[in-house]
Motif scaffolding. Structure first.
Motif, PDB file in Angstrom:
ATOM      1  N   TYR A 164       0.839  -1.205   0.000  1.00  0.00           N
ATOM      2  CA  TYR A 164       0.000   0.000   0.000  1.00  0.00           C
ATOM      3  C   TYR A 164       0.876   1.258   0.000  1.00  0.00           C
ATOM      4  O   TYR A 164       0.583   2.241  -0.693  1.00  0.00           O
ATOM      5  CB  TYR A 164      -0.928   0.018   1.215  1.00  0.00           C
ATOM      6  N   ILE A 165       1.966   1.217   0.781  1.00  0.00           N
ATOM      7  CA  ILE A 165       2.893   2.350   0.792  1.00  0.00           C
ATOM      8  C   ILE A 165       3.544   2.500  -0.583  1.00  0.00           C
ATOM      9  O   ILE A 165       3.710   3.605  -1.091  1.00  0.00           O
ATOM     10  CB  ILE A 165       3.969   2.157   1.887  1.00  0.00           C
ATOM     11  N   GLY A 166       3.885   1.366  -1.194  1.00  0.00           N
ATOM     12  CA  GLY A 166       4.475   1.395  -2.533  1.00  0.00           C
ATOM     13  C   GLY A 166       3.529   1.975  -3.566  1.00  0.00           C
ATOM     14  O   GLY A 166       3.949   2.731  -4.462  1.00  0.00           O
ATOM     15  N   GLN A 167       2.248   1.638  -3.466  1.00  0.00           N
ATOM     16  CA  GLN A 167       1.263   2.209  -4.395  1.00  0.00           C
ATOM     17  C   GLN A 167       1.151   3.719  -4.184  1.00  0.00           C
ATOM     18  O   GLN A 167       1.062   4.490  -5.152  1.00  0.00           O
ATOM     19  CB  GLN A 167      -0.098   1.550  -4.185  1.00  0.00           C
ATOM     20  N   ALA A 168       1.168   4.131  -2.907  1.00  0.00           N
ATOM     21  CA  ALA A 168       1.101   5.571  -2.616  1.00  0.00           C
ATOM     22  C   ALA A 168       2.346   6.280  -3.131  1.00  0.00           C
ATOM     23  O   ALA A 168       2.275   7.437  -3.573  1.00  0.00           O
ATOM     24  CB  ALA A 168       0.960   5.784  -1.110  1.00  0.00           C
ATOM     25  N   ARG A 169       3.488   5.585  -3.105  1.00  0.00           N
ATOM     26  CA  ARG A 169       4.710   6.182  -3.650  1.00  0.00           C
ATOM     27  C   ARG A 169       4.582   6.392  -5.155  1.00  0.00           C
ATOM     28  O   ARG A 169       4.923   7.457  -5.677  1.00  0.00           O
ATOM     29  CB  ARG A 169       5.913   5.282  -3.342  1.00  0.00           C
ATOM     30  N   ALA A 170       4.067   5.373  -5.855  1.00  0.00           N
ATOM     31  CA  ALA A 170       3.943   5.459  -7.312  1.00  0.00           C
ATOM     32  C   ALA A 170       2.950   6.541  -7.736  1.00  0.00           C
ATOM     33  O   ALA A 170       3.233   7.355  -8.625  1.00  0.00           O
ATOM     34  CB  ALA A 170       3.518   4.107  -7.879  1.00  0.00           C
ATOM     35  N   VAL A 171       1.777   6.559  -7.107  1.00  0.00           N
ATOM     36  CA  VAL A 171       0.760   7.564  -7.458  1.00  0.00           C
ATOM     37  C   VAL A 171       1.249   8.959  -7.080  1.00  0.00           C
ATOM     38  O   VAL A 171       1.117   9.920  -7.842  1.00  0.00           O
ATOM     39  CB  VAL A 171      -0.582   7.254  -6.748  1.00  0.00           C
ATOM     40  N   GLY A 172       1.860   9.040  -5.895  1.00  0.00           N
ATOM     41  CA  GLY A 172       2.311  10.344  -5.411  1.00  0.00           C
ATOM     42  C   GLY A 172       3.451  10.937  -6.213  1.00  0.00           C
ATOM     43  O   GLY A 172       3.480  12.139  -6.474  1.00  0.00           O
ATOM     44  N   VAL A 173       4.405  10.087  -6.617  1.00  0.00           N
ATOM     45  CA  VAL A 173       5.548  10.625  -7.361  1.00  0.00           C
ATOM     46  C   VAL A 173       5.118  11.080  -8.751  1.00  0.00           C
ATOM     47  O   VAL A 173       5.641  12.074  -9.286  1.00  0.00           O
ATOM     48  CB  VAL A 173       6.695   9.581  -7.428  1.00  0.00           C
ATOM     49  N   ALA A 174       4.152  10.393  -9.343  1.00  0.00           N
ATOM     50  CA  ALA A 174       3.618  10.827 -10.642  1.00  0.00           C
ATOM     51  C   ALA A 174       2.893  12.165 -10.489  1.00  0.00           C
ATOM     52  O   ALA A 174       3.008  13.054 -11.345  1.00  0.00           O
ATOM     53  CB  ALA A 174       2.679   9.773 -11.205  1.00  0.00           C
ATOM     54  N   THR A 175       2.159  12.296  -9.398  1.00  0.00           N
ATOM     55  CA  THR A 175       1.437  13.545  -9.121  1.00  0.00           C
ATOM     56  C   THR A 175       2.412  14.697  -8.903  1.00  0.00           C
ATOM     57  O   THR A 175       2.228  15.803  -9.438  1.00  0.00           O
ATOM     58  CB  THR A 175       0.549  13.367  -7.871  1.00  0.00           C
ATOM     59  N   ALA A 176       3.481  14.429  -8.138  1.00  0.00           N
ATOM     60  CA  ALA A 176       4.473  15.472  -7.872  1.00  0.00           C
ATOM     61  C   ALA A 176       5.222  15.850  -9.141  1.00  0.00           C
ATOM     62  O   ALA A 176       5.584  17.023  -9.338  1.00  0.00           O
ATOM     63  CB  ALA A 176       5.453  14.988  -6.800  1.00  0.00           C
ATOM     64  N   THR A 177       5.455  14.898 -10.022  1.00  0.00           N
ATOM     65  CA  THR A 177       6.178  15.173 -11.266  1.00  0.00           C
ATOM     66  C   THR A 177       5.391  16.102 -12.181  1.00  0.00           C
ATOM     67  O   THR A 177       5.954  17.022 -12.784  1.00  0.00           O
ATOM     68  CB  THR A 177       6.502  13.851 -12.009  1.00  0.00           C
ATOM     69  N   LYS A 178       4.083  15.887 -12.255  1.00  0.00           N
ATOM     70  CA  LYS A 178       3.274  16.763 -13.138  1.00  0.00           C
ATOM     71  C   LYS A 178       2.840  18.047 -12.446  1.00  0.00           C
ATOM     72  O   LYS A 178       2.329  18.964 -13.102  1.00  0.00           O
ATOM     73  CB  LYS A 178       2.061  15.999 -13.673  1.00  0.00           C
ATOM     74  N   GLY A 179       3.037  18.132 -11.106  1.00  0.00           N
ATOM     75  CA  GLY A 179       2.800  19.383 -10.395  1.00  0.00           C
ATOM     76  C   GLY A 179       1.357  19.694 -10.089  1.00  0.00           C
ATOM     77  O   GLY A 179       1.020  20.809  -9.669  1.00  0.00           O
ATOM     78  N   GLU A 180       0.465  18.739 -10.261  1.00  0.00           N
ATOM     79  CA  GLU A 180      -0.952  18.945  -9.945  1.00  0.00           C
ATOM     80  C   GLU A 180      -1.597  17.606  -9.601  1.00  0.00           C
ATOM     81  O   GLU A 180      -1.149  16.556 -10.043  1.00  0.00           O
ATOM     82  CB  GLU A 180      -1.681  19.609 -11.108  1.00  0.00           C
ATOM     83  N   SER A 181      -2.660  17.679  -8.819  1.00  0.00           N
ATOM     84  CA  SER A 181      -3.349  16.473  -8.370  1.00  0.00           C
ATOM     85  C   SER A 181      -4.772  16.481  -8.905  1.00  0.00           C
ATOM     86  O   SER A 181      -5.587  17.326  -8.529  1.00  0.00           O
ATOM     87  CB  SER A 181      -3.358  16.417  -6.834  1.00  0.00           C
TER      88      SER A 181
END
Length: 278
Positions: A164-181
């Motif tokens: 679950y932490i790994g999934q949050a890492r993947a979703v979160g890092v993609a979100t941080a890369t594009k700069g918007e959620s």
């Protein structure tokens, strides 16, 4: 006649003792092989989770991680070769399913859309998590150490918490890369935060109940890391309109949380290996 009978009885006891000794040795070897296989699968899961996270940021335009992704694939290949040396693994249908899926994902992961990449990686890791459980269940706990019955969560709930932490890492890092959620990102991250909270409570409570916890300080650190990660996700990725946290910073924090949990898990699995090595 009596002497001969006594001799036969003694010989019988000796033979029975030898047979029991051989049986115990074989059983011990089987358990040790199983635990080695558990360690290999767990390592493949960890690398697959990292591959998912870095692929997410790559597909959002961060080409700098391409070299690291190649290295991860090389390391996975080495572990696959190690795993294939165990008859226990090659006899598992889920191992064959994993290999087939990984070969396809390995060759296409850099061309997928971010949602499809997340979906494919997560499905692959789910297969590995079930495989981990299947392999671990080959240990016949009832015939070895009754106290190990309480350790089932080490290859069930605990790896699922890390996932679950790994999934949050993947979703979160993609979100941080594009700069918007996006709203979809917020829903996914909110769901994962809830899962991390619930599963971490379950895992850490079970660890507290065990008679021997490797390091209470490590337990507290892992617990705090999970709490802080969930707080960070809410404050930096879910609530803001614009995401300002750098993708490298978020990836490092989420990875640190996974490492804290994996250290605890590795210590408990090592304690089981030591128990069977004595």
């Amino acid at each position: 006649m009596i002497v001969a009978l006594s001799g036969m009885i003694i010989l019988l006891f000796v033979l029975v003792g030898i047979q029991l000794s051989i049986s115990r040795k074989k059983h011990k070897e089987k358990v040790m092989a199983t635990l080695r296989m558990v360690a290999i699968i767990k390592r493949i899961i960890g690398l697959s989770q990292k591959h998912r996270g870095l692929t997410a940021t790559y597909l959002q335009g961060n080409n700098s991680v391409a070299g690291e992704l190649y290295e991860i694939r090389q390391n996975i290949e080495a572990l696959i070769n190690d795993a294939n040396q165990f008859a226990l693994t090659t006899s598992e249908a889920r191992w064959e399913a994993y290999l087939d899926h990984w070969r396809r994902l390995e060759s296409t992961s850099m061309q997928l859309t971010p949602p499809e990449s997340f979906k494919q990686h997560t499905s692959l890791i789910e297969t590995l998590l079930y495989l981990l459980q299947d392999v671990a269940e080959h240990i016949e706990f009832a015939e070895t150490d009754q106290s190990l019955n309480e350790a089932h969560f080490l290859w069930r709930e605990f790896p699922q918490l890390v996932e679950y932490i790994g999934q949050a890492r993947a979703v979160g890092v993609a979100t941080a890369t594009k700069g918007e959620s996006s709203q979809i990102d917020k829903v996914k991250l909110g769901y994962l935060c809830e899962k991390i909270n619930l599963m971490s409570d379950t895992v850490f409570n079970k660890l507290n109940q065990m008679t021997k916890v490797s390091e209470s300080d490590q337990l507290n650190q892992a617990k705090q890391a999970c709490i802080q990660l969930v707080s960070l996700i809410n404050e930096q990725l879910i609530l803001p309109v614009k995401v300002s946290i750098a993708n490298q910073e978020y990836f490092a924090i989420a990875s640190h949380t996974m490492e804290q949990c994996n250290t605890l898990l590795d210590n408990e699995l090592s304690a089981i290996v030591t128990r069977f090595s004595d």
